[in-house]
Design a protein around this motif. Structure first.
Motif, PDB file in Angstrom:
ATOM      1  N   GLU A  36     -24.913  -5.582   7.933  1.00  0.00           N
ATOM      2  CA  GLU A  36     -25.638  -4.683   7.031  1.00  0.00           C
ATOM      3  C   GLU A  36     -27.134  -4.901   7.150  1.00  0.00           C
ATOM      4  OE1 GLU A  36     -23.880  -6.446   3.479  1.00  0.00           O
ATOM      5  OE2 GLU A  36     -25.786  -7.438   3.041  1.00  0.00           O
ATOM      6  N   HIS A  38     -30.796  -5.896   6.545  1.00  0.00           N
ATOM      7  CA  HIS A  38     -31.451  -6.998   5.840  1.00  0.00           C
ATOM      8  C   HIS A  38     -32.961  -6.851   5.946  1.00  0.00           C
ATOM      9  CE1 HIS A  38     -27.590  -9.075   5.483  1.00  0.00           C
ATOM     10  NE2 HIS A  38     -28.181  -9.901   4.654  1.00  0.00           N
ATOM     11  N   THR A  46     -26.998 -11.104   9.702  1.00  0.00           N
ATOM     12  CA  THR A  46     -27.492 -12.259   8.942  1.00  0.00           C
ATOM     13  C   THR A  46     -26.388 -12.978   8.151  1.00  0.00           C
ATOM     14  OG1 THR A  46     -29.746 -11.412   8.763  1.00  0.00           O
ATOM     15  CG2 THR A  46     -29.020 -12.911   7.023  1.00  0.00           C
ATOM     16  N   ASP A  47     -25.610 -12.231   7.395  1.00  0.00           N
ATOM     17  CA  ASP A  47     -24.596 -12.879   6.537  1.00  0.00           C
ATOM     18  C   ASP A  47     -23.505 -13.560   7.367  1.00  0.00           C
ATOM     19  OD1 ASP A  47     -26.024 -11.880   4.437  1.00  0.00           O
ATOM     20  OD2 ASP A  47     -24.634 -10.246   3.995  1.00  0.00           O
ATOM     21  N   GLY A 121     -20.732 -15.256   2.983  1.00  0.00           N
ATOM     22  CA  GLY A 121     -22.151 -15.036   3.255  1.00  0.00           C
ATOM     23  C   GLY A 121     -22.735 -13.798   2.591  1.00  0.00           C
ATOM     24  N   HIS A 165     -31.645 -10.044  -2.012  1.00  0.00           N
ATOM     25  CA  HIS A 165     -31.195  -9.661  -0.666  1.00  0.00           C
ATOM     26  C   HIS A 165     -32.354  -9.668   0.325  1.00  0.00           C
ATOM     27  CE1 HIS A 165     -28.631  -7.624   2.255  1.00  0.00           C
ATOM     28  NE2 HIS A 165     -29.609  -6.778   2.482  1.00  0.00           N
ATOM     29  N   GLU A 170     -32.585 -15.960   1.777  1.00  0.00           N
ATOM     30  CA  GLU A 170     -31.860 -15.650   3.022  1.00  0.00           C
ATOM     31  C   GLU A 170     -32.744 -15.842   4.247  1.00  0.00           C
ATOM     32  OE1 GLU A 170     -28.158 -12.680   2.891  1.00  0.00           O
ATOM     33  OE2 GLU A 170     -30.045 -11.737   2.338  1.00  0.00           O
TER      34      GLU A 170
HETATM   35 ZN   LIG Z   1     -27.390 -11.148   3.333  1.00  0.00          ZN
END
Ligand SMILES: [Zn+2]
Length: 260
Positions: A36, A38, A46-47, A121, A165, A170
């Motif tokens: 998704e 970021h 990233t997650d 994550g 977010h 992060e």
């Molecule tokens: Zn994230």
């Protein structure tokens, strides 16, 4: 991320080794990411990178003590709130429910242990995981818990910018785990969220839940809810170390849970 020979990855075992090496008391570690947006400075994965990287460090630190075995990362999950952005891939709620039920059934059928810790994550998975882990426990006999690394970041240093977010937390963890994926030159042009009260009312307040999305007018800036300019690799390391240390207690508690 480098893969050590003793990485304790389920996918790197042969089928006879599964019965030779895993026991009923082993614990499976499942990294759960998302693909998704970021913001313009962090990659779509990233997650997934953070969940997998943190899972790897947990297995590195506690693998022998708790006989941990890492499952293949689930990279795509529930990300409807970011679907306005190109590259975001989301399952449906029904699809994700079916996926996790199927995986639970496969684990119960094909592996000798029912102990499972999910390393999540992506904050957007929290709701569905709370509901689904109860079903997986009841219907698949899994002794299961979910670790949410982002929850160990602590409050923002000055308390003024809520971290939701792609912001300080992060970005810092990415600088610690996969610095080559951070577009550092993009960070200085990013703005903080325009209306922190709106974030608190729409996302953080516990009395009402809203189906918010990250391109909502006045909520985030360029897909980011937080302060990426405040991110440092050192702060990211602190968060990651805290999560990895805490995981030892969580794993201990998991083994003490009443049997499903
Ligand atoms: Zn994230």
């Amino acid at each position: 991320m480098t893969t050590a020979a003793s990485a304790r990855l389920i996918g790197e075992l042969t089928f006879p080794e599964v019965s030779e090496r895993l026991r009923a008391t082993s614990i499976l570690i499942l990294p759960l990411g998302s693909i998704e947006q970021h913001g313009p400075h962090l990659p779509l994965n990233t997650d997934a990178v953070l969940a997998e990287g943190i899972a790897r460090l947990i297995v590195g630190k506690w693998g022998e003590a708790f006989d941990l075995w890492q499952l293949p990362t689930i990279s795509v999950s529930l990300a409807h709130e970011h679907e306005w952005a190109p590259g975001t891939l989301s399952l449906s709620v029904a699809g994700m429910t079916a996926y996790l039920h199927d995986l639970g059934r496969a684990i119960a059928k094909s592996l000798p242990t029912r102990n499972l810790m999910i390393v999540n994550g992506h904050g957007g998975n929290r709701g569905i995981l709370e509901a689904l882990t109860r079903e997986l426990r009841a219907e698949r006999g899994l002794n299961i818990c979910v670790l949410h690394p982002a929850s160990y970041a602590g409050a923002a240093a000055d308390g003024s910018v809520p971290e939701i977010h792609g912001g300080r937390n992060e970005t810092a963890m990415m600088l610690a785990i996969a610095p080559h994926l951070v577009r550092k030159d993009r960070i200085s042009s990013l703005k903080n969220p325009p209306d922190t009260d709106k974030i608190r009312d729409t996302i953080l307040q516990r009395g009402v839940t809203w189906p918010w999305h990250s391109d909502e007018e006045g909520l985030f800036d360029t897909g980011i809810g937080g302060d990426p300019a405040a991110a440092t690799a050192a702060f990211g390391q602190q968060i990651v170390i805290r999560v990895v240390e805490t995981a030892g207690d969580v794993l201990k508690q998991l083994l003490q849970r009443p049997r499903a």
